[in-house]
Design a protein around this motif. Sequence first.
Motif, short mmCIF file in Angstrom:
data_model
loop_
_atom_site.label_atom_id
_atom_site.label_comp_id
_atom_site.label_asym_id
_atom_site.label_seq_id
_atom_site.Cartn_x
_atom_site.Cartn_y
_atom_site.Cartn_z
N UNK A 199 0.85 -1.19 0.00
CA UNK A 199 0.00 0.00 0.00
C UNK A 199 0.88 1.24 0.00
N UNK A 200 0.49 2.20 -0.82
CA UNK A 200 1.10 3.54 -0.78
C UNK A 200 0.14 4.43 0.00
N UNK A 201 0.63 4.98 1.10
CA UNK A 201 -0.23 5.74 2.01
C UNK A 201 0.28 7.17 2.07
N UNK A 202 -0.63 8.13 1.91
CA UNK A 202 -0.25 9.55 1.90
C UNK A 202 0.26 10.00 3.26
N UNK A 203 0.88 11.17 3.27
CA UNK A 203 1.48 11.72 4.50
C UNK A 203 0.85 13.05 4.87
N UNK A 204 -0.45 13.16 4.70
CA UNK A 204 -1.14 14.43 4.95
C UNK A 204 -1.66 14.45 6.39
N UNK A 205 -0.92 15.08 7.27
CA UNK A 205 -1.35 15.16 8.67
C UNK A 205 -2.55 16.10 8.80
N UNK A 206 -3.48 15.73 9.64
CA UNK A 206 -4.65 16.56 9.88
C UNK A 206 -5.78 16.32 8.92
N UNK A 207 -5.57 15.49 7.89
CA UNK A 207 -6.67 15.21 6.96
C UNK A 207 -7.56 14.13 7.56
N UNK A 208 -8.87 14.23 7.34
CA UNK A 208 -9.78 13.23 7.93
C UNK A 208 -9.56 11.83 7.38
N UNK A 209 -9.01 11.74 6.19
CA UNK A 209 -8.81 10.41 5.59
C UNK A 209 -7.55 10.45 4.72
N UNK A 210 -6.70 9.46 4.90
CA UNK A 210 -5.49 9.35 4.10
C UNK A 210 -5.79 8.60 2.79
N UNK A 211 -5.04 8.91 1.76
CA UNK A 211 -5.15 8.20 0.49
C UNK A 211 -4.34 6.91 0.58
N UNK A 212 -4.99 5.81 0.29
CA UNK A 212 -4.33 4.50 0.32
C UNK A 212 -4.45 3.87 -1.06
N UNK A 213 -3.31 3.64 -1.71
CA UNK A 213 -3.30 3.06 -3.05
C UNK A 213 -2.78 1.62 -2.96
N UNK A 214 -3.62 0.64 -3.24
CA UNK A 214 -3.14 -0.75 -3.25
C UNK A 214 -2.40 -1.04 -4.57
N UNK A 215 -1.19 -1.50 -4.47
CA UNK A 215 -0.40 -1.79 -5.67
C UNK A 215 0.34 -3.12 -5.46
N UNK A 216 0.91 -3.60 -6.54
CA UNK A 216 1.67 -4.84 -6.51
C UNK A 216 3.12 -4.55 -6.89
N UNK A 217 4.06 -5.23 -6.25
CA UNK A 217 5.48 -5.06 -6.58
C UNK A 217 5.76 -5.82 -7.86
N UNK A 218 5.98 -5.07 -8.92
CA UNK A 218 6.28 -5.70 -10.21
C UNK A 218 7.74 -6.08 -10.35
N UNK A 219 8.64 -5.22 -9.81
CA UNK A 219 10.08 -5.48 -9.92
C UNK A 219 10.78 -4.96 -8.66
N UNK A 220 11.77 -5.70 -8.22
CA UNK A 220 12.69 -5.23 -7.18
C UNK A 220 13.98 -4.86 -7.92
N UNK A 221 14.32 -3.59 -7.91
CA UNK A 221 15.45 -3.10 -8.69
C UNK A 221 16.77 -3.38 -7.98
N UNK A 222 17.82 -3.63 -8.73
CA UNK A 222 19.15 -3.82 -8.11
C UNK A 222 19.64 -2.53 -7.48
N UNK A 223 20.60 -2.67 -6.57
CA UNK A 223 21.12 -1.50 -5.87
C UNK A 223 21.73 -0.48 -6.82
N UNK A 224 22.30 -0.95 -7.93
CA UNK A 224 22.94 -0.02 -8.87
C UNK A 224 21.92 0.82 -9.63
N UNK A 225 20.66 0.38 -9.68
CA UNK A 225 19.65 1.09 -10.46
C UNK A 225 19.18 2.36 -9.76
N UNK A 226 18.76 2.23 -8.51
CA UNK A 226 18.30 3.39 -7.73
C UNK A 226 18.81 3.22 -6.30
N UNK A 227 18.99 4.33 -5.64
CA UNK A 227 19.48 4.31 -4.26
C UNK A 227 18.36 4.73 -3.31
#
Length: 398
Positions: free
Chosen positions: A150-178
């Motif tokens: 789940x990707x969950x928003x970081x909006x403090x004080x909002x009555x409801x946070x945005x929750x996006x259900x997603x699936x991990x398609x790829x785990x990238x190697x360390x050299x790709x992104x840090x």
Amino acid sequence: MLIVHLALRDLVRDRFFLFCNIAVMIGILVPLLVLFGVKNGVYSALIGEMLADPANRQIDTRGNAAFSEAEIAALRDWPEIVFMTPKVRGQFDYMNVRAVDGRRMRPALVLPSGAGDPTLPTGATLAPDAVAISAQLAAQLDLSEGAEVQLISQAEGRPRQLVLPVRVGHVLPEAAVSGRTVLAHFQMLDLIEAYYESYSLPEYGIQGTRDLSQRVVSYEGVRVYVDRLENLAGLQTRLEQHLGVATSARTRDVEALLGLGRKLDLALGLTTVLAALGLGAALVLGFWSDVGRKKLVLAGIALLGVSGRRLALFPMVQALVTALAGLVLSFLLYAVAGQAAAALFGQGLPDGAPLAIITWPQALAICGAVLMLVLGAAAVAAWSVQRLDPASVLREGA
């Protein structure tokens, strides 16, 4: 042909002259071949290491601007760009990541991605409901490909946070992104931006102050990848002029490496020219003196009815045999020296890359250049043979 047969027999009989010329060639060619091979190997390893990190070909706009669809669409036709995606505003590209039913949650940077993104594995694609995550984030949350998160928003004080259900398609190697990073389609980031702009998202149970149908999609930046490192600086300048914004890229590091390659090419070129002048001078004197020693023999052959043009083939044939023998032995010794150098100094190269590399096209070009040089040196001796007066030579010899 008679003159070819005589030239070869004379070369075998006078082997000392042949060995001397081959030794001169080997003494000059082998060090040059080793230098050229090491330069190719080390530089190719450095370039390969730099290309392995997609960030070295990435250009990002800095700050937040507002670009129209026409301005973005124009970039898609630039041949230097192999991948481009728009970006949302910087303050909206962070989300909390949590495995479904998991207890641990980590903040992560969410970057726009899509088909053809060099950061993704070669040939990989992202489904609309899938994301790619960095190795660090996967390790901290114990995630693998196919995991539901789940990707969950970081909006403090909002009555409801945005929750996006997603699936991990790829785990990238360390050299790709840090760091902790999530790559998702731009539409997903645009949805996150709409949430932070207080638009209603009924599908996710979010009641905002504005209707989503009235929202106009805007592009606050772009993320671009160049096709070749050599085009990075030029594309960065062109982007800044076209969009009117500042950009960030690893141009200084890339230009430093490319500049090193140009300096190495220049130094090796100057060394090669000096070595060629020395080798050419030595061979000219060698072939000239050899013809001088054999004037009586050549004059006798000429009196048998051999023309001056055919007689001129005598030193040319011997030069061709000398060049071929010198090249074969030089490349054999280069292979031995390259193996020895790799055993002594090659451990520091990335991923076991070879220390010395000479490709087949390069080897053929070297052989062609050496043959032209040797035959050119022999041509001076052939010219002197053509000017030979058999009667005068025999009279002086008598």
